[in-house]
Design an enzyme around this catalytic site. Structure first.
Site, short mmCIF file in Angstrom:
data_model
loop_
_atom_site.label_atom_id
_atom_site.label_comp_id
_atom_site.label_asym_id
_atom_site.label_seq_id
_atom_site.Cartn_x
_atom_site.Cartn_y
_atom_site.Cartn_z
N SER A 133 17.67 20.19 -25.51
CA SER A 133 17.91 21.13 -26.69
C SER A 133 17.35 21.89 -27.24
CB SER A 133 17.27 19.32 -27.80
OG SER A 133 17.06 19.78 -29.45
N LYS A 159 22.01 20.62 -25.99
CA LYS A 159 22.08 20.27 -27.24
C LYS A 159 22.24 21.45 -28.33
CE LYS A 159 19.49 17.00 -30.09
NZ LYS A 159 18.84 16.28 -30.42
N LYS A 161 21.29 23.21 -32.48
CA LYS A 161 20.72 22.46 -32.76
C LYS A 161 22.07 23.50 -34.18
CE LYS A 161 17.20 19.55 -33.34
NZ LYS A 161 17.37 18.75 -33.57
N ASP A 187 23.76 19.34 -33.38
CA ASP A 187 22.55 18.45 -33.72
C ASP A 187 22.28 19.34 -35.26
OD1 ASP A 187 21.42 16.80 -35.24
OD2 ASP A 187 19.63 16.71 -33.40
N GLU A 212 25.89 15.07 -33.27
CA GLU A 212 24.39 13.87 -33.93
C GLU A 212 24.02 14.60 -35.05
OE1 GLU A 212 21.62 14.72 -31.71
OE2 GLU A 212 19.85 13.65 -32.72
N ASP A 237 21.02 9.59 -35.53
CA ASP A 237 20.01 9.55 -35.20
C ASP A 237 18.90 9.13 -36.24
OD1 ASP A 237 17.48 10.29 -34.81
OD2 ASP A 237 17.79 12.87 -34.15
N LYS A 261 15.63 6.80 -30.59
CA LYS A 261 14.01 7.64 -30.16
C LYS A 261 13.33 5.99 -30.73
CE LYS A 261 15.23 12.16 -32.01
NZ LYS A 261 15.09 12.49 -33.10
N GLY A 289 14.34 12.68 -28.70
CA GLY A 289 13.22 13.33 -28.53
C GLY A 289 12.21 13.42 -29.87
O1 SMG Z 1 11.13 16.25 -27.66
O2 SMG Z 1 13.58 17.95 -27.16
C1 SMG Z 1 12.45 17.03 -28.01
C2 SMG Z 1 13.73 17.62 -29.82
C3 SMG Z 1 14.65 17.17 -29.07
O3 SMG Z 1 16.26 17.83 -30.91
C4 SMG Z 1 15.06 17.53 -30.34
N1 SMG Z 1 14.61 16.63 -31.58
O4 SMG Z 1 16.51 16.07 -33.97
O5 SMG Z 1 17.01 15.07 -32.58
C5 SMG Z 1 16.27 15.98 -33.49
C6 SMG Z 1 15.00 16.41 -33.21
C7 SMG Z 1 13.96 16.01 -34.02
C8 SMG Z 1 12.44 17.04 -33.66
S1 SMG Z 1 12.98 18.19 -34.31
C9 SMG Z 1 11.63 19.20 -34.25
MG MG Z 2 18.75 14.36 -33.80
#
Ligand code: SMG
Ligand code: MG
Length: 366
Positions: A133, A159, A161, A187, A212, A237, A261, A289
């Site tokens: 991510s 992925k 953001k 995402d 996402e 999510d 998750k 994650g």
């Molecule tokens: O653990 O690789 C990881 C983070 C993956 O993008 C990630 N998590 O919305 O999916 C999500 C985010 C939530 C945590 S962001 C601080």
């Molecule tokens: Mg997410």
């Protein structure tokens, strides 16, 4: 064997690089660890709540308070994971806190019985493909460098953001630079509203695996409407708090993919329920994650090895997050990470490292 006590331990883990999402920037992970002690085994788990309630309503101080004040006192000393789930059920919400306690109990019981979490869950793979991510960056060239670096390390899926103002341009640039074969998804962490539907539809041309959580967590009906207006599949999510939410989302047509998750939905038993439900409905799953240490990462690998997890998840190598992890680091091998095979979650904290990052401990005797 009866539980003799439970330790709540707070650790501070600096991230190797700041991680920016549509809701904030993380530079250090403030993690709550739960250790369940019995005469014949200890179980470990990690609470995924973050220091502020920006991703979800929970936060780490609140999770610790709910655990010490309500959840741990309600836990029978002889409980297994199912019993822990039943004992915590009367308390509303707080699924991240509940997941940590249930998982630590489950880990202790599995270790005592010599069974791995992967085997308990019915995992069918011994390694899982690893995605990464990538946070919001200051510029498109910086993003392209970062993505190029991860691809060189072997990650099989990227992925990105996104947020309003950081979407079409960076996504288009990554697609153009790395080609049509790159497994690419985005995402938004709930940064848009349904009025952005026609803007989001412009992402369709980039051939994304999924988008996402484009809309707010409680916009279930709006996600169903958006799904009709996009070719890009919608993955939820934040909206999926439980198997019941997953069933509602599937019935409504709010998503065709779910990011599971275990921390968000109350634990691995609930994750397995979502797995079975989604599989029966042909809904694809992947494991998300929350910037976990090796403790949470190990357990997520077991989940991601189940047959319904058909898309690469956000379980990256330890060094993507931490220079020194509290467990032996998980490494990428040809784009995959191995599923632990030892009893329970299959990994133990490295005591010296753990000591160094610990900011507080609390022992709750039974
Ligand atoms: O653990 O690789 C990881 C983070 C993956 O993008 C990630 N998590 O919305 O999916 C999500 C985010 C939530 C945590 S962001 C601080
Ligand atoms: Mg997410």
């Amino acid at each position: 064997m009866k539980i003799t006590g439970i330790e709540l331990r707070r650790i501070a883990m600096p991230l190797v690089t700041p991680f920016r999402t549509s809701f904030g920037t993380e530079t250090e992970r403030d993690v709550l660890l739960v250790r369940v002690v019995t005469p014949d085994a200890e179980g470990w788990a990690e609470c995924v709540a973050m220091s502020e309630p920006l991703y979800s309503p929970e936060h780490v101080d609140g999770a610790a308070e709910v655990l010490r004040r309500f959840l741990i006192p309600a836990l029978p000393a002889d409980a297994d994971a199912y019993g822990a789930g039943r004992a915590m059920e009367p308390f509303k919400g707080h699924r991240m806190a509940k997941a940590a306690l249930e998982t630590a109990v489950l880990d202790a019981r599995l270790r005592a019985g010599g069974q791995s979490l992967a085997s308990f869950l019915g995992a069918s793979a011994d390694r899982v493909p690893s995605g990464v991510s990538v946070g919001i960056m200051g510029s498109v060239p910086e993003l392209l460098d970062t993505v190029g670096g991860y691809l060189a390390e072997g990650y099989v899926r990227i992925k990105l953001k996104i947020e309003p103002g950081w979407d079409l341009e960076p996504v288009g640039a990554v697609r153009e630079r790395f080609g049509a074969d790159l497994l690419l998804q985005v995402d938004a962490n709930a940064a848009y509203t349904l009025t952005d539907a026609s803007h989001l539809a412009r992402l369709d041309e980039f051939g994304l695996l999924l988008i996402e959580q484009p809309l707010a967590n409680d916009d279930m009906v709006q996600h169903a409407e958006l799904a009709k207006r996009l070719r890009t599949p919608i993955c939820l999510d934040e909206s999926i708090d439980s198997a019941a939410h997953a069933a509602a989302a599937i019935t409504l047509g709010a998503c065709s993919i779910i990011n599971v998750k275990p921390g968000r939905i109350g634990g691995y038993l609930e994750a397995r329920r979502i797995h079975d439900l989604a599989r029966a409905h042909g809904v694809a799953l992947w494991c998300g994650g929350m910037l976990e240490t090796g403790i949470g990462r190990a357990a997520n690998l077991a989940l991601a090895a189940m047959p319904g997890f058909t898309l690469p998840g956000d379980i990256s190598a330890s060094r993507r997050y931490y220079a020194t992890d509290i467990t032996p680091p998980f490494e990428l091998q040809d784009g995959y990470i191995g599923v632990p095979t030892g009893p329970g979650i299959g990994v133990d904290p490295v005591q010296d490292v753990l000591k160094e990052v610990t900011t507080a401990t609390e022992w709750i005797p039974f």
